[in-house]
Design an enzyme around this catalytic site. Structure first.
Site, PDB file in Angstrom:
ATOM      1  CE  LYS A 269      46.493  88.463  64.283  1.00 17.51           C
ATOM      2  NZ  LYS A 269      46.661  87.262  65.098  1.00 17.51           N
TER       3      LYS A 269
ATOM      4  CG  ASP B 148      45.993  84.452  62.790  1.00 20.73           C
ATOM      5  OD1 ASP B 148      46.410  83.628  61.968  1.00 20.73           O
ATOM      6  OD2 ASP B 148      46.725  85.051  63.602  1.00 20.73           O
TER       7      ASP B 148
HETATM    8  O1  C5P Z   1      51.035  92.922  69.421  1.00 15.09           O
HETATM    9  P1  C5P Z   1      51.565  92.746  68.026  1.00 15.09           P
HETATM   10  O2  C5P Z   1      51.336  93.950  67.141  1.00 15.09           O
HETATM   11  O3  C5P Z   1      52.981  92.267  68.001  1.00 15.09           O
HETATM   12  O4  C5P Z   1      50.645  91.590  67.440  1.00 15.09           O
HETATM   13  C1  C5P Z   1      50.850  91.053  66.173  1.00 15.09           C
HETATM   14  C2  C5P Z   1      49.876  89.947  65.909  1.00 15.09           C
HETATM   15  O5  C5P Z   1      50.276  89.300  64.715  1.00 15.09           O
HETATM   16  C3  C5P Z   1      49.811  88.876  66.990  1.00 15.09           C
HETATM   17  O6  C5P Z   1      48.475  88.356  66.992  1.00 15.09           O
HETATM   18  C4  C5P Z   1      50.788  87.839  66.503  1.00 15.09           C
HETATM   19  O7  C5P Z   1      50.466  86.550  66.934  1.00 15.09           O
HETATM   20  C5  C5P Z   1      50.598  87.936  65.002  1.00 15.09           C
HETATM   21  N1  C5P Z   1      51.739  87.497  64.223  1.00 15.09           N
HETATM   22  C6  C5P Z   1      53.017  88.029  64.370  1.00 15.09           C
HETATM   23  N2  C5P Z   1      54.039  87.571  63.601  1.00 15.09           N
HETATM   24  C7  C5P Z   1      53.798  86.620  62.717  1.00 15.09           C
HETATM   25  C8  C5P Z   1      52.537  86.080  62.546  1.00 15.09           C
HETATM   26  C9  C5P Z   1      51.519  86.554  63.334  1.00 15.09           C
HETATM   27  O8  C5P Z   1      53.231  88.926  65.163  1.00 15.09           O
HETATM   28  N3  C5P Z   1      54.784  86.220  61.963  1.00 15.09           N
END
Ligand code: C5P
Length: 248
Positions: free
Chosen positions: A45, A72
């Protein structure tokens, strides 16, 4: 809930259903992670940080290393502008991209129509087109302040239904919203969820997390994992452990 066999038919192996969030500062860091993980996971992503820093070159570099890309960028603008940005994402060859469902039915419809037209005319692969419903960072008070008085969970389902009506493939959602979205939108609708943490893992700033296994059992199609993999001392081992958990 879909059976394991149905899920494998829909997406191939569990490994293909794991998306690694490349939330890093430089293209060099991203490239190093892709080198290690391209054979281990389904997609990488690229979010606003890496794309603003490195641009389309980030997409190309991942693809050259054999990785597939989820772009994204959560497009949200007038229909013509979003449709044109979506066409550029399609030309870049990304496997998945997203928009904001609150951008309107018309915005999503035009995006679907234009992407399909370009794919037909230029013989390009059609990307998986997703919409974000309500950002999980927003609570009831935030919604109210922008004029939405409906409950968050109801607004999520309403926007998921709008996404389906527009002909998009699915949504990005919290794992805790999956059951309601599945019930409203059916089995073929694709649901991608971040907020996933291994049972023994650090939650970082994620509030309401779910394990990979519970997410898959709950009917999620793809999971997005960032820090538990990219900040691990051994990212390959971390990714393998998550895939093993998804298979249980
Ligand atoms: O490091 P982590 O596993 O928390 O990363 C999750 C990814 O998903 C990050 O890129 C974050 O910006 C994205 N994301 C999120 N929650 C959301 C939408 C997107 O954690 N609701």
């Amino acid at each position: 809930m879909a059976s394991k066999l149905e899920l494998v038919r829909k997406h191939g192996s569990m490994r293909e259903r794991l998306i690694v969030a490349l939330d890093v500062d430089t293209l060099e860091q991203a490239t190093e992670l892709v080198r290690q993980l391209a054979g281990e996971v389904g997609m990488f992503k690229i979010g606003k940080q890496l794309f603003t820093h490195a641009g389309p070159q980030a997409v190309r570099q991942i693809q050259e290393l054999g990785g597939e890309v989820f772009l994204d960028l959560k497009f949200h603008d007038i229909p013509n502008t979003v449709a044109k940005a979506a066409i550029e994402a399609t030309r870049l060859g990304v496997k998945m991209f997203n928009v904001h469902a609150s951008g309107s039915l018309e915005m999503m419809r035009m995006t679907v129509k234009e992407v399909k037209r370009v794919c037909r005319q230029q013989k390009l692969r059609k990307p998986i087109m997703l919409a974000v419903t309500v950002l999980t960072s927003l609570n009831q008070d935030d919604l109210s302040r922008v004029g939405v008085e409906r409950k968050v969970a109801d607004q999520v389902v309403r926007l998921a239904l709008l996404t389906k009506e527009a002909g998009m493939d699915g949504v990005v959602a919290s794992p805790h919203e999956v059951a309601d979205i599945r019930e409203a939108c059916g089995r073929r609708f694709i649901i991608v969820t971040p907020g996933i943490r291994p049972a023994d893992g650090n939650r970082n700033d994620q509030q309401r997390v779910m394990t990979p296994q519970d997410a898959v059992r709950g009917g999620v199609d793809y999971i997005v994992v960032g820090r538990p993999i990219i900040e691990a001392s051994d990212p390959v081992a971390a990714a393998r452990a998550i895939v093993a958990d998804m298979r249980l």
